[in-house]
Design a protein around this motif. Structure first.
Motif, mmCIF file in Angstrom:
data_model
loop_
_atom_site.group_PDB
_atom_site.id
_atom_site.type_symbol
_atom_site.label_atom_id
_atom_site.label_comp_id
_atom_site.label_asym_id
_atom_site.label_seq_id
_atom_site.Cartn_x
_atom_site.Cartn_y
_atom_site.Cartn_z
ATOM 1 N N UNK A 121 0.834 -1.201 0.000
ATOM 2 C CA UNK A 121 0.000 0.000 0.000
ATOM 3 C C UNK A 121 0.869 1.252 0.000
ATOM 4 N N UNK A 122 1.972 1.240 0.758
ATOM 5 C CA UNK A 122 2.833 2.414 0.828
ATOM 6 C C UNK A 122 3.374 2.778 -0.547
ATOM 7 N N UNK A 123 3.839 1.798 -1.304
ATOM 8 C CA UNK A 123 4.378 2.111 -2.628
ATOM 9 C C UNK A 123 3.267 2.537 -3.589
ATOM 10 N N UNK A 124 2.065 1.992 -3.412
ATOM 11 C CA UNK A 124 0.940 2.459 -4.230
ATOM 12 C C UNK A 124 0.627 3.908 -3.917
ATOM 13 N N UNK A 125 0.682 4.271 -2.634
ATOM 14 C CA UNK A 125 0.436 5.657 -2.242
ATOM 15 C C UNK A 125 1.521 6.582 -2.776
ATOM 16 N N UNK A 126 2.777 6.121 -2.763
ATOM 17 C CA UNK A 126 3.860 6.937 -3.314
ATOM 18 C C UNK A 126 3.626 7.226 -4.800
ATOM 19 N N UNK A 127 3.152 6.206 -5.490
ATOM 20 C CA UNK A 127 2.956 6.341 -6.938
ATOM 21 C C UNK A 127 1.647 7.051 -7.276
ATOM 22 N N UNK A 128 0.627 6.897 -6.418
ATOM 23 C CA UNK A 128 -0.702 7.442 -6.724
ATOM 24 C C UNK A 128 -1.331 8.002 -5.457
ATOM 25 N N UNK A 129 -0.773 9.084 -4.941
ATOM 26 C CA UNK A 129 -1.371 9.752 -3.768
ATOM 27 C C UNK A 129 -2.569 10.547 -4.265
ATOM 28 N N UNK A 130 -3.756 10.065 -3.991
ATOM 29 C CA UNK A 130 -4.960 10.639 -4.572
ATOM 30 C C UNK A 130 -5.918 11.076 -3.476
ATOM 31 N N UNK A 131 -6.315 12.346 -3.543
ATOM 32 C CA UNK A 131 -7.310 12.886 -2.620
ATOM 33 C C UNK A 131 -8.633 13.037 -3.366
ATOM 34 N N UNK A 132 -9.730 12.613 -2.759
ATOM 35 C CA UNK A 132 -11.041 12.678 -3.408
ATOM 36 C C UNK A 132 -12.025 13.387 -2.476
ATOM 37 N N UNK A 133 -13.086 13.978 -3.049
ATOM 38 C CA UNK A 133 -14.090 14.668 -2.222
ATOM 39 C C UNK A 133 -14.773 13.694 -1.267
ATOM 40 N N UNK A 134 -15.098 14.196 -0.089
ATOM 41 C CA UNK A 134 -15.848 13.406 0.892
ATOM 42 C C UNK A 134 -17.133 14.158 1.220
ATOM 43 N N UNK A 135 -18.252 13.571 0.838
ATOM 44 C CA UNK A 135 -19.542 14.220 1.014
ATOM 45 C C UNK A 135 -20.504 13.272 1.745
ATOM 46 N N UNK A 136 -21.022 13.686 2.906
ATOM 47 C CA UNK A 136 -20.851 15.011 3.528
ATOM 48 C C UNK A 136 -19.450 15.146 4.107
ATOM 49 N N UNK A 137 -19.005 16.386 4.383
ATOM 50 C CA UNK A 137 -17.660 16.584 4.912
ATOM 51 C C UNK A 137 -17.485 15.933 6.276
ATOM 52 N N UNK A 138 -16.253 15.598 6.564
ATOM 53 C CA UNK A 138 -15.905 15.004 7.851
ATOM 54 C C UNK A 138 -15.713 16.139 8.860
ATOM 55 N N UNK A 139 -16.387 16.061 10.007
ATOM 56 C CA UNK A 139 -16.336 17.130 11.007
ATOM 57 C C UNK A 139 -15.395 16.714 12.137
ATOM 58 N N UNK A 140 -14.381 17.568 12.363
ATOM 59 C CA UNK A 140 -13.420 17.314 13.429
ATOM 60 C C UNK A 140 -13.436 18.468 14.420
ATOM 61 N N UNK A 141 -13.205 18.144 15.689
ATOM 62 C CA UNK A 141 -13.223 19.146 16.748
ATOM 63 C C UNK A 141 -11.842 19.237 17.407
ATOM 64 N N UNK A 142 -11.588 20.375 18.000
ATOM 65 C CA UNK A 142 -10.405 20.591 18.844
ATOM 66 C C UNK A 142 -9.084 20.329 18.112
#
Length: 557
Positions: free
Chosen positions: A413-434
């Motif tokens: 997985x690490x080498x796949x992430x190195x080769x294809x670090x992909x960010x995609x929309x998350x709907x609904x958005x993730x809510x984080x506090x503090x």
């Protein structure tokens, strides 16, 4: 034939040699021995390093060469200015012996191999290199050089030298570095009449490493020697590499990244950086790689005439050599049939067993009768069982491996992430506090879309694709926010995403992991530097169970 260089050549040569220490003397004399074709060199040092003797079995020198060899700018290795552009020897300036006569007494015995006379000559030199005594001597072919009273006439310089123990370490390093370039040469080093070190010659530098680093075995290293094209030249070059396997051989300090060029140890920072940047991420924290790279190429691409010690040089086409070094290193670290030394042996044994199958004496498993995949060079690696829902038991032509499923999957997985670090929309958005300001900055650095969503609340609108479907996505994003580089985040993501130990797998699932892991760039360790597999080679199993093919002997016949 040794002769005096013309003034036109002398003026083109860099600043003169300086004999600053016993190690300088040893280096110059062993370079002369290797240029003479010696395959056995003996170095004898007295207690205080004021006397140094180097004996070799090289081609030797005749009387006329002995008379001239210590004069300034005398050499047999170059003749004209154009020769400076095609140097193939370790020495070429013709200054080493002359420089030694300035700081010590010099005596040489030598007998040419090709001499019709069965005698050699002993010559003593006075300061400046002129002969002060010569006589016939009965010695074996080769050369013996004795340097005595080193710095006796220069007490200030002798007093400035480090302790003898420190000087010995420098001499040892000098010999070890050059021994890797000349792996077929046998070295013996005596100090105060006792054998201090010995290096026996081998077929490849891989056989030299365990002699220099006694904690390791030859099987802890991988050797590669590949022929490569030379830029703008018809003649090909060679890249030779010995690398400590990341799961077996590393150091607690970074003193064993070494490079050499055409038989000479040199500093090549641009190539060293490639080795460090590739190997360091495969090791645990605070561990450093062991690697030696030797480039043999056309001498016209090298300018040795930059520094008196010849340790600083110009090498043309550095970008190209960096690419080739990276490729050869990746080949050395991959898992394929060529990197399994036992595979050839086992294939030959298999052929012998096949020959006996007709008589019914033995039977060979069909699984190992197939040749490795010729397209990718991979060997047969077959999942046969799972141990404690943690280890995959894999069988292959040279034995059996235990593969830790979580960290093998983590490497994939690490080498796949190195080769294809992909960010995609998350709907609904993730809510984080503090989230602290540092956590906010870290998520922005990683490229995640984050914005304020009320008091002490933030909305995360993009997430790494590989994490989106996880039930613990919020915990994973919090883990990523805790700091580090993109690579650190990718390691954390891979660890969070890899299947957990304790997970039951089918044979098909295990095989999928093995196939993908085998094709990773750095299959020996996980991104944290932990070893991924434990080998149980058939030869070791046979040795443990005391199996052999001599049936009569095993039955007491």
């Amino acid at each position: 034939m040794i002769s005096v260089l013309p003034d036109s050549v002398i003026k083109q040569i860099a600043a003169g040699e300086v004999i600053a220490s016993p190690a300088c003397v040893v280096r110059e004399l062993i370079e002369n021995a290797l240029d003479a074709g010696a395959d056995r060199v003996t170095i004898s040092l007295d207690q205080n390093l004021s006397q140094i003797r180097v004996a070799d079995n090289g081609k030797g020198m005749g009387l006329e060469d002995l008379r001239r060899c210590a004069l300034p700018h005398t050499t047999s290795k170059i003749r004209t200015v154009s020769d400076l552009q095609k140097i193939i020897t370790l020495g070429f300036r013709g200054e080493a012996l002359h420089s030694i006569t300035q700081v010590a007494s010099l005596q040489i015995w030598s007998r040419p191999r090709s001499s019709p006379e069965a005698v050699g000559y002993e010559i003593r030199y006075k300061q400046g290199g002129e002969v002060c005594q010569e006589k016939v001597s009965a010695i074996a072919p080769g050369t013996i050089v004795t340097v005595s009273d080193l710095f006796t006439a220069l007490p200030v310089r002798r007093q400035a030298l480090p302790k003898v123990s420190q000087q010995l370490k420098v001499i040892q390093k000098t010999i070890y570095d050059i021994a890797l370039c000349y792996s077929k040469v046998t070295w013996q080093i005596y100090h105060h009449h006792k054998l201090a070190w010995q290096v026996s010659g081998g077929e490849t530098p891989k056989q030299i490493f365990p002699q220099l680093l006694s904690r390791f075995q030859a099987s802890d290293f991988q050797y590669q020697c590949q022929e490569i094209e030379t830029p703008n030249q018809e003649q090909s070059s060679h890249l030779e590499l010995v690398v400590g396997l990341p799961d077996r051989a590393s150091r607690h300090k970074g003193d064993w990244i070494k490079t050499a060029l055409n038989g000479r140890p040199v500093r090549l920072p641009e190539l060293e950086q490639i080795l460090v940047s590739t190997l360091t991420p495969t090791l645990p924290r605070d561990r450093y790689p062991i690697c030696w790279l030797h480039l043999q190429t056309d001498p016209s691409l090298i300018d040795w005439n930059r520094h008196p010690s010849k340790s600083e040089i110009y090498l043309r086409h550095l970008d190209y050599w960096q690419e080739q070094a990276q490729r050869v290193l990746n080949d050395a670290l991959s898992l394929n049939a060529g990197n399994l030394p036992e595979s050839v042996h086992n294939r030959r044994v298999g052929e012998l067993i096949k020959a006996k199958e007709a008589t019914g004496s033995y039977q060979l498993s069909d699984r190992f009768s197939e040749e490795p995949d010729s397209n990718v060079g991979l060997f047969s690696l077959s999942a046969i069982a799972q141990l404690h829902n943690t280890y995959i038991i894999a069988e292959h032509p040279t034995g059996m491996w235990l593969v830790e499923q979580h960290i093998a999957h983590e490497r994939i997985i690490f080498e796949q992430l190195q080769d294809h670090w992909q960010l995609i929309p998350h709907d609904p958005p993730l809510i984080l506090n503090h989230l602290s300001p540092q956590q906010q900055e870290q998520l922005e650095r990683l490229g995640l879309a984050i914005e304020a969503f009320g008091e002490d609340t933030w909305a995360i609108r993009t997430v790494p694709k590989i994490l989106q479907s996880r039930h613990d996505l919020m915990d994973a994003i919090l883990e990523l926010s805790r700091g580090g580089t993109l690579e650190t985040a990718q390691i954390a993501t891979a660890c969070l995403s890899a299947l957990r130990n304790g997970t039951s797998l089918s044979l098909e699932q295990m095989q999928e992991i093995l196939d993908a892991w085998q094709q990773t760039r750095h299959p020996h360790t996980c991104p944290h530097g932990r070893p991924i597999y434990f080998p149980l080679e058939e030869t070791e199993l046979a040795r443990f169970f005391r199996r052999h093919w001599v049936i009569g002997k095993s039955h007491g016949i």
